[in-house]
Design a protein around this motif. Sequence first.
Motif, PDB file in Angstrom:
ATOM      1  N   PRO A 120      34.449  60.839  -0.794  1.00  0.00           N
ATOM      2  CA  PRO A 120      33.211  60.316  -1.377  1.00  0.00           C
ATOM      3  C   PRO A 120      32.820  61.056  -2.633  1.00  0.00           C
ATOM      4  O   PRO A 120      33.020  62.260  -2.730  1.00  0.00           O
ATOM      5  CB  PRO A 120      32.186  60.554  -0.259  1.00  0.00           C
ATOM      6  N   PRO A 121      32.242  60.354  -3.613  1.00  0.00           N
ATOM      7  CA  PRO A 121      31.776  61.014  -4.834  1.00  0.00           C
ATOM      8  C   PRO A 121      30.724  62.060  -4.489  1.00  0.00           C
ATOM      9  O   PRO A 121      29.860  61.837  -3.658  1.00  0.00           O
ATOM     10  CB  PRO A 121      31.169  59.851  -5.642  1.00  0.00           C
ATOM     11  N   GLY A 122      30.809  63.195  -5.133  1.00  0.00           N
ATOM     12  CA  GLY A 122      29.838  64.251  -4.876  1.00  0.00           C
ATOM     13  C   GLY A 122      30.088  64.973  -3.578  1.00  0.00           C
ATOM     14  O   GLY A 122      29.364  65.885  -3.215  1.00  0.00           O
ATOM     15  N   GLY A 123      31.084  64.551  -2.854  1.00  0.00           N
ATOM     16  CA  GLY A 123      31.429  65.252  -1.627  1.00  0.00           C
ATOM     17  C   GLY A 123      30.479  65.013  -0.475  1.00  0.00           C
ATOM     18  O   GLY A 123      30.293  65.890   0.350  1.00  0.00           O
ATOM     19  N   VAL A 124      29.825  63.841  -0.372  1.00  0.00           N
ATOM     20  CA  VAL A 124      28.919  63.563   0.741  1.00  0.00           C
ATOM     21  C   VAL A 124      29.366  62.300   1.458  1.00  0.00           C
ATOM     22  O   VAL A 124      30.049  61.444   0.890  1.00  0.00           O
ATOM     23  CB  VAL A 124      27.455  63.399   0.278  1.00  0.00           C
ATOM     24  N   ILE A 125      28.977  62.188   2.726  1.00  0.00           N
ATOM     25  CA  ILE A 125      29.317  61.037   3.557  1.00  0.00           C
ATOM     26  C   ILE A 125      28.034  60.542   4.229  1.00  0.00           C
ATOM     27  O   ILE A 125      27.267  61.336   4.775  1.00  0.00           O
ATOM     28  CB  ILE A 125      30.356  61.410   4.632  1.00  0.00           C
ATOM     29  N   TYR A 126      27.795  59.238   4.163  1.00  0.00           N
ATOM     30  CA  TYR A 126      26.690  58.622   4.883  1.00  0.00           C
ATOM     31  C   TYR A 126      27.208  58.175   6.243  1.00  0.00           C
ATOM     32  O   TYR A 126      28.293  57.580   6.331  1.00  0.00           O
ATOM     33  CB  TYR A 126      26.148  57.418   4.119  1.00  0.00           C
ATOM     34  N   THR A 127      26.441  58.433   7.276  1.00  0.00           N
ATOM     35  CA  THR A 127      26.844  58.021   8.612  1.00  0.00           C
ATOM     36  C   THR A 127      25.627  57.552   9.384  1.00  0.00           C
ATOM     37  O   THR A 127      24.508  58.048   9.180  1.00  0.00           O
ATOM     38  CB  THR A 127      27.529  59.174   9.355  1.00  0.00           C
ATOM     39  N   CYS A 128      25.834  56.566  10.259  1.00  0.00           N
ATOM     40  CA  CYS A 128      24.747  56.038  11.063  1.00  0.00           C
ATOM     41  C   CYS A 128      25.340  55.297  12.248  1.00  0.00           C
ATOM     42  O   CYS A 128      26.553  55.069  12.322  1.00  0.00           O
ATOM     43  CB  CYS A 128      23.846  55.102  10.246  1.00  0.00           C
ATOM     44  N   THR A 129      24.473  54.913  13.174  1.00  0.00           N
ATOM     45  CA  THR A 129      24.860  54.076  14.306  1.00  0.00           C
ATOM     46  C   THR A 129      24.107  52.772  14.183  1.00  0.00           C
ATOM     47  O   THR A 129      22.864  52.767  14.159  1.00  0.00           O
ATOM     48  CB  THR A 129      24.509  54.766  15.639  1.00  0.00           C
ATOM     49  N   ASP A 130      24.838  51.638  14.074  1.00  0.00           N
ATOM     50  CA  ASP A 130      24.170  50.367  13.855  1.00  0.00           C
ATOM     51  C   ASP A 130      23.572  49.854  15.153  1.00  0.00           C
ATOM     52  O   ASP A 130      23.665  50.487  16.217  1.00  0.00           O
ATOM     53  CB  ASP A 130      25.125  49.351  13.218  1.00  0.00           C
ATOM     54  N   GLU A 131      22.936  48.688  15.087  1.00  0.00           N
ATOM     55  CA  GLU A 131      22.223  48.151  16.239  1.00  0.00           C
ATOM     56  C   GLU A 131      23.149  47.797  17.398  1.00  0.00           C
ATOM     57  O   GLU A 131      22.700  47.652  18.535  1.00  0.00           O
ATOM     58  CB  GLU A 131      21.424  46.917  15.813  1.00  0.00           C
ATOM     59  N   ARG A 132      24.460  47.676  17.109  1.00  0.00           N
ATOM     60  CA  ARG A 132      25.427  47.376  18.162  1.00  0.00           C
ATOM     61  C   ARG A 132      26.054  48.641  18.727  1.00  0.00           C
ATOM     62  O   ARG A 132      26.955  48.584  19.552  1.00  0.00           O
ATOM     63  CB  ARG A 132      26.510  46.448  17.610  1.00  0.00           C
ATOM     64  N   GLY A 133      25.577  49.805  18.264  1.00  0.00           N
ATOM     65  CA  GLY A 133      26.096  51.058  18.776  1.00  0.00           C
ATOM     66  C   GLY A 133      27.333  51.563  18.075  1.00  0.00           C
ATOM     67  O   GLY A 133      27.913  52.571  18.483  1.00  0.00           O
ATOM     68  N   ILE A 139      24.469  52.823   3.708  1.00  0.00           N
ATOM     69  CA  ILE A 139      25.120  51.770   4.488  1.00  0.00           C
ATOM     70  C   ILE A 139      24.149  50.610   4.678  1.00  0.00           C
ATOM     71  O   ILE A 139      23.094  50.772   5.309  1.00  0.00           O
ATOM     72  CB  ILE A 139      25.560  52.332   5.849  1.00  0.00           C
ATOM     73  N   PRO A 140      24.461  49.433   4.132  1.00  0.00           N
ATOM     74  CA  PRO A 140      23.533  48.293   4.228  1.00  0.00           C
ATOM     75  C   PRO A 140      23.193  47.918   5.665  1.00  0.00           C
ATOM     76  O   PRO A 140      22.068  47.520   5.958  1.00  0.00           O
ATOM     77  CB  PRO A 140      24.284  47.164   3.512  1.00  0.00           C
ATOM     78  N   GLU A 141      24.163  48.029   6.579  1.00  0.00           N
ATOM     79  CA  GLU A 141      23.914  47.657   7.966  1.00  0.00           C
ATOM     80  C   GLU A 141      22.895  48.567   8.650  1.00  0.00           C
ATOM     81  O   GLU A 141      22.372  48.223   9.708  1.00  0.00           O
ATOM     82  CB  GLU A 141      25.229  47.680   8.766  1.00  0.00           C
ATOM     83  N   CYS A 142      22.620  49.714   8.047  1.00  0.00           N
ATOM     84  CA  CYS A 142      21.707  50.686   8.667  1.00  0.00           C
ATOM     85  C   CYS A 142      20.450  50.926   7.835  1.00  0.00           C
ATOM     86  O   CYS A 142      19.812  51.975   7.970  1.00  0.00           O
ATOM     87  CB  CYS A 142      22.435  52.017   8.895  1.00  0.00           C
ATOM     88  N   LEU A 143      20.085  49.984   6.972  1.00  0.00           N
ATOM     89  CA  LEU A 143      18.889  50.186   6.144  1.00  0.00           C
ATOM     90  C   LEU A 143      17.636  50.329   6.999  1.00  0.00           C
ATOM     91  O   LEU A 143      16.694  51.015   6.622  1.00  0.00           O
ATOM     92  CB  LEU A 143      18.733  49.026   5.160  1.00  0.00           C
ATOM     93  N   ALA A 144      17.649  49.656   8.156  1.00  0.00           N
ATOM     94  CA  ALA A 144      16.486  49.743   9.049  1.00  0.00           C
ATOM     95  C   ALA A 144      16.641  50.848  10.082  1.00  0.00           C
ATOM     96  O   ALA A 144      15.846  50.943  11.018  1.00  0.00           O
ATOM     97  CB  ALA A 144      16.264  48.404   9.748  1.00  0.00           C
ATOM     98  N   ARG A 145      17.668  51.704   9.924  1.00  0.00           N
ATOM     99  CA  ARG A 145      17.924  52.777  10.885  1.00  0.00           C
ATOM    100  C   ARG A 145      18.096  54.091  10.120  1.00  0.00           C
ATOM    101  O   ARG A 145      18.326  54.107   8.911  1.00  0.00           O
ATOM    102  CB  ARG A 145      19.175  52.467  11.717  1.00  0.00           C
ATOM    103  N   GLU A 146      18.007  55.174  10.843  1.00  0.00           N
ATOM    104  CA  GLU A 146      18.180  56.486  10.220  1.00  0.00           C
ATOM    105  C   GLU A 146      19.628  56.691   9.791  1.00  0.00           C
ATOM    106  O   GLU A 146      20.561  56.355  10.527  1.00  0.00           O
ATOM    107  CB  GLU A 146      17.777  57.577  11.213  1.00  0.00           C
ATOM    108  N   GLN A 147      19.813  57.225   8.590  1.00  0.00           N
ATOM    109  CA  GLN A 147      21.151  57.552   8.104  1.00  0.00           C
ATOM    110  C   GLN A 147      21.204  59.044   7.797  1.00  0.00           C
ATOM    111  O   GLN A 147      20.266  59.611   7.256  1.00  0.00           O
ATOM    112  CB  GLN A 147      21.503  56.747   6.847  1.00  0.00           C
ATOM    113  N   ARG A 148      22.333  59.646   8.152  1.00  0.00           N
ATOM    114  CA  ARG A 148      22.527  61.071   7.891  1.00  0.00           C
ATOM    115  C   ARG A 148      23.503  61.236   6.741  1.00  0.00           C
ATOM    116  O   ARG A 148      24.502  60.522   6.658  1.00  0.00           O
ATOM    117  CB  ARG A 148      23.048  61.782   9.148  1.00  0.00           C
TER     118      ARG A 148
END
Length: 245
Positions: free
Chosen positions: A42-55, A64-73
């Motif tokens: 990833p650019p800048g050396g960071v990774i976005y991660t989350c758990t979507d509504e389906r787990g 991550i567009p699928e996690c806009l309504a959820r917390e992203q780390r």
Amino acid sequence: MSFCPESRSRPRCRADGAGRRVRAGVALLALAGAAAAQQAAPPGGVIYTCTDERGRRLTSDRPIPECLAREQRILNRDGSLRAIVPPALTAEERAAKDARDRREAERRAALADAIRRDRNLLTRFPDEAAHQRAREAALDPVRETMRGSVKRIDELAEQRKPLLQETEFYIGRALPLPLKAKIEANEAAMAAQQAAIQGQEAELDRINRLYDAELSRLRQLWSGAPPGSLGPVAAAEHDASTAKR
């Protein structure tokens, strides 16, 4: 097409050619793997991660567009946590947040204003004697105006005496218009002065109530209460008091 020297047997030559082809294939695979790894980093050396509504656990090098309504780390390249992106707000949640932010901003502004006004009070009035002098200075102009109204009422009362004496000649008869007009003008002027005195008395009471409240606040500040800790100062009354000093 491969070239095989005459000094070597053809089976040995074919084996050598196959080996070279295998080594070349391995090198190509290694290069392809390196290129893929560079693209996946990833650019800048960071990774976005989350758990979507389906787990499902999702990762990306961008939000991550699928996690806009959820917390992203947001993780560093070594897997450590860099930041947490809260869920995007709905329109209703955004409106509620904006209202809370406005109320908080108003609270902070009121507190800053109270602190400033309390400090100004302490600067102007280091003790009760200074405050009493300011009170008297505010009351004196109103008292002087009231004395003028009282004096004017006395003058009107003196002017009324000969008019009333003159009316004795017309008992049982209509008063002459000039005399009647003078008496009515005198009564109107007297009523105006009496109304003025009532207004002046109300103003004296207002000023005293203002200074009483101010003195109560000052006594707490003089006793050590921190500026701004006593709640907001009534701006209109404070400004009216300042204008008279």
